[in-house]
Design a protein around this motif. Structure first.
Motif, PDB file in Angstrom:
ATOM      1  N   ALA A  61       0.753  -1.064  -0.020  1.00 21.08           N
ATOM      2  CA  ALA A  61      -0.068  -0.266   0.069  1.00 21.08           C
ATOM      3  C   ALA A  61       0.873   1.204  -0.067  1.00 21.08           C
ATOM      4  O   ALA A  61       0.673   2.161  -0.802  1.00 21.08           O
ATOM      5  N   ARG A  62       1.851   1.194   1.016  1.00 22.21           N
ATOM      6  CA  ARG A  62       2.768   2.461   0.970  1.00 22.21           C
ATOM      7  C   ARG A  62       3.530   2.560  -0.296  1.00 22.21           C
ATOM      8  O   ARG A  62       3.438   3.815  -0.819  1.00 22.21           O
ATOM      9  N   SER A  63       4.056   1.517  -0.681  1.00 25.07           N
ATOM     10  CA  SER A  63       4.974   1.653  -1.887  1.00 25.07           C
ATOM     11  C   SER A  63       3.981   2.004  -3.220  1.00 25.07           C
ATOM     12  O   SER A  63       4.598   2.675  -4.134  1.00 25.07           O
ATOM     13  N   GLU A  64       2.772   1.493  -3.258  1.00 22.12           N
ATOM     14  CA  GLU A  64       2.006   1.791  -4.369  1.00 22.12           C
ATOM     15  C   GLU A  64       1.668   3.219  -4.459  1.00 22.12           C
ATOM     16  O   GLU A  64       1.475   3.680  -5.461  1.00 22.12           O
ATOM     17  N   ALA A  65       1.330   3.876  -3.220  1.00 19.17           N
ATOM     18  CA  ALA A  65       0.925   5.153  -3.300  1.00 19.17           C
ATOM     19  C   ALA A  65       2.217   6.173  -3.793  1.00 19.17           C
ATOM     20  O   ALA A  65       1.978   6.930  -4.490  1.00 19.17           O
ATOM     21  N   MET A  66       3.367   5.832  -3.163  1.00 21.33           N
ATOM     22  CA  MET A  66       4.482   6.465  -3.907  1.00 21.33           C
ATOM     23  C   MET A  66       4.857   6.123  -5.281  1.00 21.33           C
ATOM     24  O   MET A  66       5.236   7.193  -6.017  1.00 21.33           O
ATOM     25  N   ASP A  67       4.463   5.215  -5.640  1.00 23.22           N
ATOM     26  CA  ASP A  67       4.611   4.832  -7.149  1.00 23.22           C
ATOM     27  C   ASP A  67       3.547   5.664  -7.943  1.00 23.22           C
ATOM     28  O   ASP A  67       3.911   6.147  -9.162  1.00 23.22           O
ATOM     29  N   ALA A  68       2.425   5.730  -7.627  1.00 27.63           N
ATOM     30  CA  ALA A  68       1.480   6.631  -8.261  1.00 27.63           C
ATOM     31  C   ALA A  68       1.958   7.904  -8.367  1.00 27.63           C
ATOM     32  O   ALA A  68       1.802   8.588  -9.360  1.00 27.63           O
ATOM     33  N   ILE A  69       2.491   8.502  -7.285  1.00 31.68           N
ATOM     34  CA  ILE A  69       3.113   9.924  -7.238  1.00 31.68           C
ATOM     35  C   ILE A  69       4.183  10.037  -8.317  1.00 31.68           C
ATOM     36  O   ILE A  69       4.112  10.917  -9.208  1.00 31.68           O
ATOM     37  N   VAL A  70       5.072   8.961  -8.306  1.00 35.63           N
ATOM     38  CA  VAL A  70       6.249   8.849  -9.459  1.00 35.63           C
ATOM     39  C   VAL A  70       5.785   9.025 -10.769  1.00 35.63           C
ATOM     40  O   VAL A  70       6.004   9.533 -11.578  1.00 35.63           O
ATOM     41  N   ARG A  71       4.717   8.042 -11.048  1.00 35.32           N
ATOM     42  CA  ARG A  71       4.153   8.043 -12.250  1.00 35.32           C
ATOM     43  C   ARG A  71       3.425   9.231 -12.858  1.00 35.32           C
ATOM     44  O   ARG A  71       3.266   9.402 -13.893  1.00 35.32           O
ATOM     45  N   SER A  72       2.904   9.912 -11.866  1.00 38.49           N
ATOM     46  CA  SER A  72       1.978  10.917 -12.464  1.00 38.49           C
ATOM     47  C   SER A  72       2.840  12.277 -12.172  1.00 38.49           C
ATOM     48  O   SER A  72       2.442  13.493 -12.380  1.00 38.49           O
ATOM     49  N   THR A  73       3.992  12.478 -11.704  1.00 40.10           N
ATOM     50  CA  THR A  73       5.055  13.571 -11.672  1.00 40.10           C
ATOM     51  C   THR A  73       6.044  13.399 -12.884  1.00 40.10           C
ATOM     52  O   THR A  73       6.831  12.610 -12.595  1.00 40.10           O
ATOM     53  N   PRO A  74       5.980  13.936 -13.759  1.00 39.51           N
ATOM     54  CA  PRO A  74       7.056  13.910 -14.976  1.00 39.51           C
ATOM     55  C   PRO A  74       8.453  13.978 -14.520  1.00 39.51           C
ATOM     56  O   PRO A  74       9.333  13.007 -14.928  1.00 39.51           O
ATOM     57  N   GLN A  75       8.624  15.076 -13.594  1.00 39.92           N
ATOM     58  CA  GLN A  75       9.998  15.068 -13.170  1.00 39.92           C
ATOM     59  C   GLN A  75      10.539  13.809 -12.299  1.00 39.92           C
ATOM     60  O   GLN A  75      11.535  13.322 -12.500  1.00 39.92           O
ATOM     61  N   LEU A  76       9.667  13.391 -11.694  1.00 38.03           N
ATOM     62  CA  LEU A  76      10.091  12.148 -10.816  1.00 38.03           C
ATOM     63  C   LEU A  76      10.177  10.921 -11.713  1.00 38.03           C
ATOM     64  O   LEU A  76      10.853  10.249 -11.563  1.00 38.03           O
ATOM     65  N   TYR A  77       9.244  10.791 -12.711  1.00 39.76           N
ATOM     66  CA  TYR A  77       9.265   9.599 -13.599  1.00 39.76           C
ATOM     67  C   TYR A  77      10.734   9.799 -14.487  1.00 39.76           C
ATOM     68  O   TYR A  77      11.130   8.622 -14.469  1.00 39.76           O
ATOM     69  N   ALA A  78      11.011  10.849 -15.048  1.00 36.15           N
ATOM     70  CA  ALA A  78      12.321  10.940 -15.551  1.00 36.15           C
ATOM     71  C   ALA A  78      13.451  10.504 -14.765  1.00 36.15           C
ATOM     72  O   ALA A  78      14.208   9.731 -15.079  1.00 36.15           O
ATOM     73  N   ARG A  79      13.383  11.139 -13.224  1.00 33.97           N
ATOM     74  CA  ARG A  79      14.641  10.534 -12.594  1.00 33.97           C
ATOM     75  C   ARG A  79      14.422   9.116 -12.284  1.00 33.97           C
ATOM     76  O   ARG A  79      15.397   8.366 -12.211  1.00 33.97           O
ATOM     77  N   TYR A  80      13.288   8.505 -12.017  1.00 37.97           N
ATOM     78  CA  TYR A  80      13.072   7.205 -11.949  1.00 37.97           C
ATOM     79  C   TYR A  80      13.674   6.352 -13.128  1.00 37.97           C
ATOM     80  O   TYR A  80      14.492   5.229 -13.145  1.00 37.97           O
ATOM     81  N   LEU A  81      13.501   6.482 -14.263  1.00 43.78           N
ATOM     82  CA  LEU A  81      13.944   6.254 -15.633  1.00 43.78           C
ATOM     83  C   LEU A  81      15.288   6.181 -15.568  1.00 43.78           C
ATOM     84  O   LEU A  81      16.020   5.499 -16.026  1.00 43.78           O
TER      85      LEU A  81
END
Lengths: 211, 211
Positions: A110-130
């Motif tokens: 649950a915790r991890s998935e909430a953070m994941d949603a934030i990452v995927r919906s924030t371009p800046q974070l998604y870029a850094r994730y990639l």
DNA sequence: CCCTTCCTGACACTTGGTGTCAATATCGCG
DNA sequence: CGCGATATTGACACCAAGTGTCAGGAAGGG
């Protein structure tokens, strides 16, 4: 049993503070979004100053995606644990098993998935994730290169990077598909399915690149 | 022949200013690095204020990686131009041919390659580059899904994303390998080589994901 | 020539992030 | 317990990337 600890007190309080900060931040992000939450707010909510926040995390981004750094070593370790003569594609598939534990654990998810949603919906974070995933891949490419041909890694051989990149593409695809599903099927079968669509042609490299 | 122009004057001067800004910025980046160059410096070197710079580019990053946006449509177009019954892997390979023109053009390459070096050596830019490539892939996934099974795209089918992701991984691998080489071989053969190592198993999806 | 419209620069402001420094808390040790 | 060394903290100042606002000026059309 509390002295000569492998993890000194300083480090433990530090991790505690980081966990606290992360928890507080997660609430704020969920309530008002990542971009609309300032570091000042997070720090204040955790009872510290902005300056102190930046002593626990190098950046606001790292509070969210910092944990992915752990993946790199764990994956390299998992890959090294596979038998050397195993087909690389199978080794990579088994290496990804360590990500299954992460997703499988019910109360962690649950915790991890909430953070994941934030990452995927924030371009800046998604870029850094990639980018982080790319760094992980770079760690693995050398290892795969050694398995393909026992001599040292020839940087002008695109195959190891292609294989590792393809494997990660499969994992990403499986992740997205699983998130989009009703989650009745195990994540592992999505990963199997994605990786089964691609086969490695071991007799390739005929299109001469005479090194 | 200068009226009712498809590209109005305003837009042309705008592009001219962007080109000028890019050229000036490139020199500064080469001389003192990306991070050490401020927007104020770029703007001043081009004879304008910081505020005006941001009317031509939404961010400092976009000055460098903004051009990659053009790729998305060009690739989708190139993919659509392939015969529908062609094997998808081959279609993707041919789609990448448009990137070859970019690299092949002798006098364009020097400029493009310098920018590329900046992108690869600046984590922040590399991250945004990867994200853009991801967006391009998302455009293509739907199209590949249609070719795999003629009904609409089932978001819980990981295969289209896996295939597109794998193809891009091959292109990335070929790029890196080609950059690391002495460039005596054509880039195309590196791409062929990378993509030849992976074959699509059309008889997959046996690991039942009953939709 | 004037009027409208767009472009520009100047200014102020927010936010992420860093350097500095003095005050304070913590730790090891006698 | 007390003391000196060391680490942690907060306050403050500072820089750079963006953004909103607004008044003045250039370009274009009548």
């Amino acid at each position: 049993m509390s002295d000569t600890n492998p993890v000194p007190i300083r480090e433990r309080t530090r991790r505690l503070a980081q966990t606290e900060l992360t928890a507080v931040a997660q609430d704020l992000f969920a309530a008002q979004g990542y971009d609309n939450t300032t570091v000042d707010q997070i720090a204040a909510a955790a009872g510290m100053s902005k300056r102190t926040f930046f002593r626990y995390f190098p950046s606001k981004d790292d509070l969210v995606i910092g944990k992915y750094d752990l993946f790199a070593d764990r994956m390299a370790e998992a890959l090294d644990a596979r038998p050397k003569n195993e087909p690389v594609w199978e080794s990579l598939r088994r290496m990804f098993d360590i990500t299954l534990d992460y997703v499988q654990d019910e109360h962690q998810r649950a915790r991890s998935e909430a953070m994941d949603a934030i990452v995927r919906s924030t371009p800046q974070l998604y870029a850094r994730y990639l980018e982080k995933m790319q760094r992980v891949q770079e760690l693995l490419i050398g290892r795969i290169a050694v398995r393909l041909n026992d001599d040292e890694h020839d940087p002008s051989d695109p195959r190891p990077a292609a294989i590792v990149g393809a494997a990660f593409a499969c994992m990403q695809a499986a992740r997205h598909a699983w998130f989009a599903s009703d989650r009745s099927e195990a994540f592992g079968s999505y990963l199997d399915d994605a990786m089964a669509t691609l086969k490695i042609d071991r007799a390739s490299r005929m299109t001469a690149i005479a090194t």
